[in-house]
Design a protein around this motif. Structure first.
Motif, mmCIF file in Angstrom:
data_model
loop_
_atom_site.group_PDB
_atom_site.id
_atom_site.type_symbol
_atom_site.label_atom_id
_atom_site.label_comp_id
_atom_site.label_asym_id
_atom_site.label_seq_id
_atom_site.Cartn_x
_atom_site.Cartn_y
_atom_site.Cartn_z
ATOM 1 N N PRO A 1 0.810 -1.223 0.000
ATOM 2 C CA PRO A 1 0.000 0.000 0.000
ATOM 3 C C PRO A 1 0.844 1.273 0.000
ATOM 4 C CG PRO A 1 -0.046 -1.031 2.145
ATOM 5 C CD PRO A 1 0.735 -1.949 1.263
ATOM 6 N N ARG A 2 2.176 1.140 0.219
ATOM 7 C CA ARG A 2 3.003 2.351 0.151
ATOM 8 C C ARG A 2 3.087 2.894 -1.270
ATOM 9 N NH1 ARG A 2 8.318 1.137 3.501
ATOM 10 N NH2 ARG A 2 7.404 1.188 5.584
ATOM 11 N N ASN A 3 2.913 2.012 -2.201
ATOM 12 C CA ASN A 3 2.815 2.498 -3.592
ATOM 13 C C ASN A 3 1.413 3.080 -3.756
ATOM 14 O OD1 ASN A 3 2.127 2.585 -6.390
ATOM 15 N ND2 ASN A 3 3.906 1.288 -6.807
ATOM 16 N N LEU A 4 1.411 4.397 -4.075
ATOM 17 C CA LEU A 4 0.148 5.131 -4.073
ATOM 18 C C LEU A 4 -0.866 4.519 -5.032
ATOM 19 C CD1 LEU A 4 -0.778 7.592 -2.561
ATOM 20 C CD2 LEU A 4 -0.189 8.975 -4.544
ATOM 21 N N LEU A 5 -0.371 4.113 -6.194
ATOM 22 C CA LEU A 5 -1.282 3.535 -7.187
ATOM 23 C C LEU A 5 -1.894 2.245 -6.677
ATOM 24 C CD1 LEU A 5 0.600 3.986 -10.567
ATOM 25 C CD2 LEU A 5 -1.586 4.992 -9.871
ATOM 26 N N VAL A 6 -1.041 1.419 -6.030
ATOM 27 C CA VAL A 6 -1.533 0.128 -5.555
ATOM 28 C C VAL A 6 -2.515 0.353 -4.415
ATOM 29 C CG1 VAL A 6 -0.862 -2.036 -4.446
ATOM 30 C CG2 VAL A 6 0.524 -1.097 -6.294
ATOM 31 N N GLY A 7 -2.064 1.211 -3.454
ATOM 32 C CA GLY A 7 -2.886 1.412 -2.263
ATOM 33 C C GLY A 7 -4.222 2.044 -2.586
ATOM 34 N N ALA A 8 -4.170 3.010 -3.509
ATOM 35 C CA ALA A 8 -5.394 3.764 -3.752
ATOM 36 C C ALA A 8 -6.290 3.084 -4.762
ATOM 37 C CB ALA A 8 -5.039 5.158 -4.256
ATOM 38 N N PHE B 1 7.569 -15.661 15.186
ATOM 39 C CA PHE B 1 8.614 -15.814 14.171
ATOM 40 C C PHE B 1 9.831 -15.023 14.611
ATOM 41 C CE2 PHE B 1 4.868 -16.754 11.617
ATOM 42 C CZ PHE B 1 5.314 -17.862 10.897
ATOM 43 N N CYS B 2 10.980 -15.460 14.122
ATOM 44 C CA CYS B 2 12.168 -14.649 14.364
ATOM 45 C C CYS B 2 12.803 -14.257 13.026
ATOM 46 C CB CYS B 2 13.147 -15.392 15.273
ATOM 47 S SG CYS B 2 13.736 -16.921 14.560
ATOM 48 N N LYS B 3 13.786 -13.335 13.092
ATOM 49 C CA LYS B 3 14.452 -12.798 11.880
ATOM 50 C C LYS B 3 13.430 -12.349 10.821
ATOM 51 C CE LYS B 3 17.256 -16.341 11.044
ATOM 52 N NZ LYS B 3 18.195 -17.070 10.185
ATOM 53 N N VAL B 4 12.392 -11.672 11.311
ATOM 54 C CA VAL B 4 11.347 -11.263 10.360
ATOM 55 C C VAL B 4 11.852 -10.073 9.523
ATOM 56 C CG1 VAL B 4 8.983 -10.492 10.055
ATOM 57 C CG2 VAL B 4 9.573 -12.030 11.948
ATOM 58 N N GLU B 5 11.756 -10.212 8.193
ATOM 59 C CA GLU B 5 12.276 -9.174 7.280
ATOM 60 C C GLU B 5 11.191 -8.755 6.273
ATOM 61 O OE1 GLU B 5 16.309 -9.396 5.301
ATOM 62 O OE2 GLU B 5 16.120 -11.380 6.251
ATOM 63 N N LEU B 6 11.335 -7.501 5.839
ATOM 64 C CA LEU B 6 10.433 -7.035 4.767
ATOM 65 C C LEU B 6 11.224 -6.974 3.451
ATOM 66 C CD1 LEU B 6 8.595 -4.054 6.488
ATOM 67 C CD2 LEU B 6 7.532 -6.154 5.658
ATOM 68 N N LEU B 7 10.688 -7.543 2.394
ATOM 69 C CA LEU B 7 11.316 -7.436 1.054
ATOM 70 C C LEU B 7 10.338 -6.705 0.125
ATOM 71 C CD1 LEU B 7 12.552 -11.118 0.563
ATOM 72 C CD2 LEU B 7 13.871 -9.173 1.379
ATOM 73 N N PHE B 8 10.874 -5.650 -0.494
ATOM 74 C CA PHE B 8 9.983 -4.910 -1.429
ATOM 75 C C PHE B 8 10.311 -5.326 -2.866
ATOM 76 C CE2 PHE B 8 9.745 -2.519 2.410
ATOM 77 C CZ PHE B 8 8.411 -2.210 2.487
ATOM 78 N N LEU B 9 9.292 -5.721 -3.560
ATOM 79 C CA LEU B 9 9.501 -6.359 -4.878
ATOM 80 C C LEU B 9 8.737 -5.628 -6.003
ATOM 81 C CD1 LEU B 9 8.757 -9.858 -3.445
ATOM 82 C CD2 LEU B 9 11.015 -9.076 -4.122
ATOM 83 N N HIS B 10 9.111 -6.052 -7.201
ATOM 84 C CA HIS B 10 8.396 -5.599 -8.427
ATOM 85 C C HIS B 10 8.178 -4.102 -8.507
ATOM 86 C CE1 HIS B 10 6.409 -9.578 -7.232
ATOM 87 N NE2 HIS B 10 7.543 -9.840 -7.873
ATOM 88 N N ASP C 1 4.529 -4.890 -4.702
ATOM 89 C CA ASP C 1 4.228 -5.941 -3.707
ATOM 90 C C ASP C 1 5.334 -5.947 -2.646
ATOM 91 O OD1 ASP C 1 2.035 -6.901 -5.284
ATOM 92 O OD2 ASP C 1 3.524 -7.863 -6.597
ATOM 93 N N TYR C 2 5.001 -6.471 -1.496
ATOM 94 C CA TYR C 2 6.095 -6.713 -0.535
ATOM 95 C C TYR C 2 5.884 -8.087 0.092
ATOM 96 C CZ TYR C 2 3.048 -5.679 3.456
ATOM 97 O OH TYR C 2 2.034 -5.707 4.366
ATOM 98 N N THR C 3 6.966 -8.575 0.660
ATOM 99 C CA THR C 3 6.913 -9.916 1.255
ATOM 100 C C THR C 3 7.474 -9.845 2.686
ATOM 101 O OG1 THR C 3 7.405 -10.783 -0.905
ATOM 102 C CG2 THR C 3 7.646 -12.297 0.922
ATOM 103 N N VAL C 4 6.807 -10.524 3.564
ATOM 104 C CA VAL C 4 7.359 -10.659 4.919
ATOM 105 C C VAL C 4 7.914 -12.083 5.043
ATOM 106 C CG1 VAL C 4 6.940 -10.306 7.345
ATOM 107 C CG2 VAL C 4 5.486 -9.192 5.675
ATOM 108 N N VAL C 5 9.187 -12.145 5.381
ATOM 109 C CA VAL C 5 9.818 -13.453 5.530
ATOM 110 C C VAL C 5 10.142 -13.667 7.022
ATOM 111 C CG1 VAL C 5 11.743 -14.916 4.812
ATOM 112 C CG2 VAL C 5 10.863 -13.157 3.267
ATOM 113 N N GLY C 6 9.718 -14.808 7.557
ATOM 114 C CA GLY C 6 10.019 -15.090 8.971
ATOM 115 C C GLY C 6 10.492 -16.536 9.144
ATOM 116 N N TYR C 7 11.280 -16.730 10.134
ATOM 117 C CA TYR C 7 11.811 -18.090 10.358
ATOM 118 C C TYR C 7 11.371 -18.623 11.711
ATOM 119 C CZ TYR C 7 14.860 -17.060 6.409
ATOM 120 O OH TYR C 7 15.334 -16.740 5.173
ATOM 121 N N LYS C 8 11.308 -19.935 11.778
ATOM 122 C CA LYS C 8 11.030 -20.531 13.096
ATOM 123 C C LYS C 8 12.372 -20.779 13.779
ATOM 124 C CE LYS C 8 8.705 -24.265 15.471
ATOM 125 N NZ LYS C 8 7.803 -25.411 15.352
#
Lengths: 416, 775
Positions: free
Chosen positions: A336-343, A370-379, A408-415
């Motif tokens: 949603p940070r991309n204005l076009l996508v969010g709006a 989850f641990c080592k949770v990261e955000l990846l911003f894609l496309h 899009d973004y992805t949240v990656v988390g590990y057990k």
């Protein structure tokens, strides 16, 4: 608007004539088009064949040039006699050239005649051919119109049938609900039958992008799988909401062991036809049925935005439970940070609930274990969407940041 | 007075052939009136004999009181001539186009060189030119005439007996038509044909003299009342007289009669056919009598008592029988597509025209129901015409006047008033060949000289080919302080200061300056020059008590600049300027079957060529088969030209719009000759010379009403006041080109109008103007 000082001209009559002329002209334009389509090609003579014929006649009269001495028009009286005598001598001597030249002349003339006849024939057959083609085109047009009318008819029929079936299903459900509120089980054929399934498939096909595009995007996740050792025997991957099975296909190609999970009967059937291992079930129900620490990775693309908050938390909890230690969970969702996508674009899918704020998403996953949770911003958007940064660089940069950033973004988390 | 010589290849009383008979009749009748007449001819006895044999002795002889000089003919190659002639006859008539030589591969020259020629006769003409008052050459297509006339061109009158046939398109024929001093036509139709073939350049030196028809001498014997058993007084009949063959349309006339009788079986109107020929008509049709060949006396009787004479042939060059009927007060009906007869009937008002079988059948019906008094009235009109053009007395009168044989005319030539050797010079910014203003200055100069003034033309810029007509202006050299001065003002003149300071009597003729605001956007430089010109005008005003403008419209400019009561002095436009051959390549290019729409004028925003291109695009879309010719100078880099070109490109008209640029007179001649419509969208014309030139070429003029345009056009052409409804304009343009009725009315208005600008017509105004200068 017309004026004249000529007393002979009756302006009213002239204007009337102009009116008639305009009317007649209008008609004749229509008439002319018809005529061109049909025949009369012989009358049109754009290359003046008639003139060519008469030109050839003139040439023919002169085919024997050089056979006789010219009249020596510049000279008169005795001078002309001398000139003509000299001319005759010249012609006699020139026979070496003029005889072959005359032969050449008549040969060329003959060839022209043959060519002209040939062209006339060709013109005739072309005209005939054009007429035939026009005829056939008209025939095809008619056929096409008939067929599309038939298709329209069938489409409306199909929609009517779908409605009827959904009403019947609804009634059937009511019938089966007994007085005490308990529900009798529906026959398995009917349980799987959700009338909206084909609709969603059609929607995906139209809005989600082609399989190839999606496959390209998903390839980025393969290294993550390998790092986490997922997909190896004993560390299977589960793709929740596998849809058309693009990601499952990739994993199959990469020799990663994986299975899919989807609710949509039609999509599941499609995946199975492709030889993919897919379970048709609801995500939470299925995860709850799995033993603890049984999976190497859980992936889910564009699923969680369809879930309510409670379901999402439940999903995270179950994932943490079923993953093996070091197992990875990947959740991709529109940014949603991309204005076009969010709006705008987010709302293209009528089954989306609400956009998920990236940091909130990250926080929730961390909070649920989850641990080592990261955000990846894609496309990110490609170049053509970006504003040129030449005229107002700061403004353009700022706008580019919110318009062209990752879709899009992805949240990656590990057990742990 | 010196004798008049008739030059003809063959001469004799009993020779067959129209021209030979004509020459005999006219020369004898002129001689009988007491004029000195000679005949110059060859020793060849007639058209039918070998043209290179001298059958008769050379030298002079008296024939019926007429001095005939015979000259030996040249040897010739008959085979070559026949070859050229058969080549000519093989040319399909549709390939004949006025101004374009149809003879290819030198066969035309061959035709002339191997024709009947006489070097001796030519030599005689050359050396004895001064001994004769005038020469009449006839007919047009023989070597004696074609090669002989140029030797005495300035004294020669040509009686061509012209037909629309391949020989008439020979360049040598055009050469003598243009070169001779005067042309004598036998009929209106012939004159019209000459106009079509050679354009308006020869119009004013031509005169229709007519051909006399010998009326039958009724005193010796009375006309019979019965012919072939028919009682002529009792019967009512239509007469068709003359040789019958396929081209004479007699069969069609019988069918028309049959059709008429079918609808009106009770009718008493008969059809009588008489004349030589194999075919027999109407044996099976009730009411048709074919009498075959009849005697002269019977023919006269039939003519005198017929109800109407019908001449259905399409192919007549001069129909005697029409005149004969008119002499008996009988009306006639002729074929509407036969130029010679139709023009005579139209001009005389002595009958009707019909073109197809239905029309002829309708005529039968109409005539049967007409009263004798009505018929007689028409017949009388015909008679009046016949007396003018077919009675020898009237015809010979006309010969006398054209050839200048009347004593009164000789006197008139000599009366001139001389005022004394005073001087009026003219000062003009530029002087070029063919330029209307330059022509005007020459006409004024000639008039001044005639009135006894000394007069010269001074100019700042001179066309090198015109140095014999005008002198270069160098700081007033050659113009004394006390001489009179006529100053022609337009732009680009550095003459203003000189003329203001000239102390002698002076006058100004203003040739219009385009309002600068009209061209400012397209050409700011020109706008500055124009402004300068207008400013000069107000500086000039106090110094010029006598002034004139080309048009009332121009006079307004003068008045605004402070000139007191300027008079109007239109530009003289005479068609003789076009007595030059048209450029054949341009003719060929334009005569390709497309309609040609023409506008002549410099490419300039105020002339609105852009509007014309837009309107033309609409016309083309509606009707097709058309071309727009924009004649007028421009520079390649000019903005306006570039914008026009772009406009043409955007509308896809590249092949249909022709920008000729500045052209020579021969090319302009070709453009005028081929044009079907002159279309002007111009919003500013100070006078509009091309409008009048178009009228001389019989091109309908269709013009936007602005500036001096309505004043110049007068009753000629058709004006429009609104450019918006382009479709309507296109339809009107179509009618002007293709509706015979509209076209002929417009053209007849234009014929009237163009005469107003002839030098003779303007002379009075010029006289007045010069008198005003008080030199």
């Amino acid at each position: 608007m017309l004026e004249t000082q000529n007393p002979e001209i009756d302006l009213a009559q002239l204007l009337e004539k102009i009116g008639l002329e305009l009317h007649r002209q209008h008609k004749s334009v229509v008439g002319r088009l018809d005529r061109v389509a049909s025949e009369e090609l012989a009358i049109n003579d754009p290359y003046s064949w008639g003139q060519l014929g008469s030109t050839l006649n003139v040439a023919e009269q002169n085919v024997n040039a050089g056979a006789e001495v010219t009249s020596m028009l510049h000279y008169r009286g005795i001078m002309r006699k001398i000139a003509r005598f000299l001319g005759k001598v010249t012609i006699f001597l020139g026979r070496v050239i003029t005889i072959p030249q005359r032969n050449f002349n008549s040969a060329i003339l003959h060839s022209f005649r043959i060519t002209l006849d040939g062209i006339r024939d060709m013109n005739r057959s072309t005209a005939l051919f054009e007429r035939q083609i026009a005829e056939q085109m008209r025939h095809f047009d008619e056929q096409l119109k008939k067929k599309s009318a038939l298709i329209d008819y069938l489409k409306t029929g199909l929609i009517t049938q779908e409605r009827r079936v959904s009403i019947l299903l609804e009634e059937l459900r009511r019938e089966l609900t007994t007085a005490d509120g308990s529900q009798k089980a529906l026959s398995p054929h009917l349980t799987g039958l959700d009338i909206l399934d084909p609709l969603y498939l059609a929607f995906e096909n139209q809005f989600r992008g082609t399989r190839e595009e999606i496959r390209d995007r998903l390839l980025e996740y393969v290294p993550l799988m390998r790092e986490a050792g997922a997909g190896n025997p004993g560390r299977e991957v589960l793709d929740i909401g596998c849809g058309r099975g693009e990601w499952l296909g990739i994993m199959q190609d990469e020799d990663l062991l994986a299975s899919g999970l989807d609710l949509n009967h039609v999509l599941v059937q499609e995946c199975r036809e492709k030889g993919l291992k897919v379970i048709e079930n609801d995500a939470l129900t299925y995860l709850r049925s799995l033993p603890e620490s049984s999976l190497g990775a859980i992936t889910s693309f564009h699923l969680i935005e369809h879930l309510s908050f409670d379901d999402r938390i439940a999903l995270f909890d179950e994932c943490v439970r079923v993953l093996k230690s070091g197992g990875v969970a990947i959740f991709e969702t529109p940014n949603p940070r991309n204005l076009l996508v969010g709006a705008c674009n987010f709302w293209a899918d009528p089954t989306h609930l609400r956009p998920l704020y990236p940091e909130t998403h990250q926080f929730l996953m961390e909070y649920r274990g989850f641990c080592k949770v990261e955000l990846l911003f894609l496309h990110p958007h490609e170049g053509e969407q970006r504003l040129p940064e030449t005229e107002a660089p700061q403004l353009a940069a700022r706008l580019n940041e919110i318009l062209s950033c990752a879709r899009d973004y992805t949240v990656v988390g590990y057990k742990a | 007075m010196n004798p008049v010589a008739f030059v003809i290849p063959w001469f004799g009383k009993n020779l067959k052939g129209g021209a030979e008979q004509l020459a005999w009749q006219v020369s004898n009748r002129l001689a009988k009136r007491g004029h000195k007449i000679e005949v110059l001819t060859t020793c060849c006895s007639s058209f039918l004999e070998d043209w290179s044999t001298n059958h008769l002795p050379s030298g002079s002889e008296m024939l019926d009181g007429l001095l005939v000089r015979r000259f030996k003919v040249d040897k010739r190659n008959g085979d070559l001539f026949n070859h050229a002639n058969s080549h000519a006859l093989a040319i399909p008539p549709e390939n004949l186009r006025a101004g374009i030589n149809p003879f290819t591969f030198g066969t035309g020259e061959l035709f002339v060189a191997e024709n009947i020629n006489s070097l001796a006769l030519e030599r005689y003409l050359k050396w004895n030119k001064k001994r004769y008052h005038a020469f009449v050459f006839l007919p047009y297509l023989y070597g004696v005439i074609l090669n002989g006339l140029p030797h005495v061109a300035e004294k020669s009158f040509l009686q061509p007996c012209l037909h629309d046939e391949v020989y008439a398109y020979l360049p040598e024929v055009e050469n003598i038509m243009r070169g001779c001093r005067g042309i004598l036509y036998n009929s209106l139709g012939e004159e019209c044909l000459a106009h079509t073939l050679f354009g308006p350049g020869i119009d004013r030196k031509g005169e229709v003299v007519g051909v006399g028809v010998e009326s039958f001498d009724l005193t010796h014997q009375p006309l019979p009342k019965q012919v072939a058993g028919l009682d002529l007084d009792e019967e009512k009949y239509v007469l068709c007289l003359g040789r019958r063959d396929k081209t004479k349309n007699t069969a069609m006339l019988v069918q028309a009669y049959q059709k008429y009788r079918k609808n009106h079986p009770e009718s008493k109107l008969m059809l009588i056919i008489a004349g030589p020929g194999e075919e027999q008509f109407g044996a099976s049709v009730q009411g048709v009598y074919d009498l075959g060949l009849v005697s002269e006396l019977d023919k006269e009787a039939l003519l005198s008592r017929c109800t109407v004479l019908f001449q259905p042939s399409r192919n007549e060059s001069y129909s005697r029988v029409i005149m004969e009927a008119w002499f008996y007060n009988r009306p006639v009906a002729v074929h509407g597509e036969c130029l010679a007869t139709a023009m005579a009937v139209n001009a005389a008002g002595g009958g009707w025209l019909a073109t197809n079988r239905e029309a002829w059948a309708h005529l039968f019906h109409m005539i049967s129901s007409m009263e004798e008094s009505e018929l007689l009235e028409l017949g009388k009109k015909g008679r009046a015409y016949a007396r003018q053009y077919a009675e020898w007395d009237a015809v010979i009168d006309r010969y006398e006047s054209v050839l200048g044989l009347k004593s009164a005319e000789i006197l008139k030539e000599k009366t001139q008033h001389r005022i004394g050797p005073r001087t009026i010079h003219q000062l003009v910014p530029g002087f070029a060949h063919g330029d209307a203003i330059s022509n005007q200055t020459m006409i004024i100069r000639d008039l001044l000289k005639k009135k006894g003034y000394k007069s010269d033309i001074f100019t700042e810029h001179i066309d090198p080919s015109m140095t014999h007509e005008a002198r270069l202006f160098k700081d007033g050299k050659g113009i004394k302080a006390d001489v009179g001065l006529i100053y022609h003002h337009s732009i680009g003149a550095g003459l203003t200061d000189f003329v203001i300071n000239h102390p002698g009597p002076k006058s100004l003729i203003y040739h219009n300056i385009t309002p600068p605001e009209l061209v400012r956007n397209a050409d700011p430089e020109l706008a500055l020059k124009l402004e300068q010109g207008l400013n000069d005008l107000s500086r000039l005003a106090p110094h010029f008590p006598v002034s004139a403008g080309d048009s009332r419209f121009n006079c307004r400019d003068l008045e605004e600049s402070g000139f007191a009561s300027p008079s109007v002095l239109p530009i003289c436009i005479a068609p003789e300027k076009w007595n030059i051959p048209a450029e054949p390549n341009m003719l060929t290019r334009l005569r390709d079957g497309k309609d040609n729409i023409l506008f002549v004028g410099r490419l300039a925003a105020n002339k609105c060529q852009h509007d014309l291109i837009d309107a033309f695009a609409v016309y083309l879309a509606m009707y097709g088969n058309c071309r727009l010719i924009l004649v007028g100078g421009f520079m390649e880099e000019e903005k306006y030209y570039q914008s026009l070109k772009e406009r043409v490109r955007l509308q896809g008209l590249e092949g249909d719009v022709l920008f000729t640029g500045k052209v020579t007179d021969t090319i302009l001649h070709a453009c005028y000759r081929c044009a079907d419509l002159f279309w002007s969208m111009s919003e500013h014309e100070g006078f509009g010379v091309p409008l009048i030139e178009a009228m001389w070429f019989d091109i309908p003029v269709f013009a936007y009403k602005s500036s001096a345009v309505p004043e110049t056009l007068g009753e000629g052409g058709l004006l429009f006041t609104d450019k918006q409804d382009v479709k309507e304009l296109a339809a009107a343009a179509r009618l002007l080109m293709h509706d015979p009725e509209v076209r002929s009315k417009i053209l007849s208005g234009q014929k009237q109008r163009r005469g107003i600008f002839l030098p003779e017509a303007i002379r009075l105004q010029l006289d007045e103007f010069i008198r005003g200068m008080d030199v």
